[in-house]
Design an enzyme around this catalytic site. Structure first.
Site, PDB file in Angstrom:
ATOM      1  N   SER A  66       1.628   0.486  -7.482  1.00  0.00           N
ATOM      2  CA  SER A  66       0.797   0.175  -8.657  1.00  0.00           C
ATOM      3  C   SER A  66       0.140   1.429  -9.214  1.00  0.00           C
ATOM      4  CB  SER A  66      -0.261  -0.865  -8.310  1.00  0.00           C
ATOM      5  OG  SER A  66       0.353  -2.089  -7.994  1.00  0.00           O
ATOM      6  N   ARG A 111       0.813  -1.224   0.000  1.00  0.00           N
ATOM      7  CA  ARG A 111       0.000   0.000   0.000  1.00  0.00           C
ATOM      8  C   ARG A 111       0.845   1.272   0.000  1.00  0.00           C
ATOM      9  NH1 ARG A 111      -3.391  -2.001  -2.433  1.00  0.00           N
ATOM     10  NH2 ARG A 111      -4.864  -3.432  -1.545  1.00  0.00           N
ATOM     11  N   HIS A 160      -9.002  -4.652  -9.733  1.00  0.00           N
ATOM     12  CA  HIS A 160      -7.882  -4.166 -10.554  1.00  0.00           C
ATOM     13  C   HIS A 160      -8.276  -4.130 -12.029  1.00  0.00           C
ATOM     14  CE1 HIS A 160      -4.227  -3.573  -8.138  1.00  0.00           C
ATOM     15  NE2 HIS A 160      -4.789  -4.389  -7.288  1.00  0.00           N
TER      16      HIS A 160
END
Length: 181
Positions: A17, A13, A51
């Protein structure tokens, strides 16, 4: 953006990404998203679905829990300006879990090295920019069980190989990129 390999490291986290996706979108061309996750349970199926839903519809996706380099090479087309690999952390897990029970760190590293070889070979054949995401797992405590130590060591060595080959290395901390290389 011309061919360039960027390795984006960080903890869970940390924004790895999201940052990689922003960089891929900024190339303004075709994006090939290489996903390594496997849906072993319902929670992981939901994560994968989330995602998929957040990716721009124009992006192409290749899902390859193993033999990632070959899967990317087969999916590359001339319009791809960026390849986003998310992530080496799960690739390492997939590779190590597929080994016979009790495999040592040398065996795990060799199997993961073969994956990294394939990935770097695909990069060398590509004209696209690449963003590769991986967790930095060497900042925590020493895992209490052998498989955890094998995993941490093999992934740490894979990250070192990727960092050596990369043009840029970033460490994400609380959503902020810090330049390492």
């Amino acid at each position: 953006m011309s061919r360039q390999l960027t390795l984006i490291l960080g903890g869970a986290r940390s924004g790895k990404s999201t940052y990689a996706e922003q960089q891929a979108a900024a190339t303004g061309g075709g994006v090939l998203y290489a996903a390594t996750a496997e849906a072993w349970d319902e929670e992981m199926r939901q994560r994968i679905a989330a995602h998929r839903a957040q990716r721009p519809p124009a992006w192409r996706t290749v899902e390859a829990p193993r033999r990632l380099g070959a899967a990317i090479a087969a999916a590359l087309t001339p319009d791809i300006t960026c390849v986003l690999v998310d992530c080496i952390t799960l690739l390492a897990s997939n590779v190590i879990i597929a080994l016979p029970e009790g495999s040592d760190e040398r065996t795990a590293s060799a199997a993961l090295d073969a994956e990294i070889d394939g990935l770097l070979a695909a990069y060398q054949q590509s004209g696209a920019a690449w963003c590769i995401v991986s967790n930095e797992v060497g900042l925590g405590i020493v895992p209490a069980y052998p498989l955890g130590r094998v995993y941490r060591d093999a992934l740490g060595r894979a990250n070192q190989r990727l960092a050596a080959a990369a043009d840029r290395v970033l460490l994400m901390v609380a959503g902020l990129p810090m330049t390492v290389k």
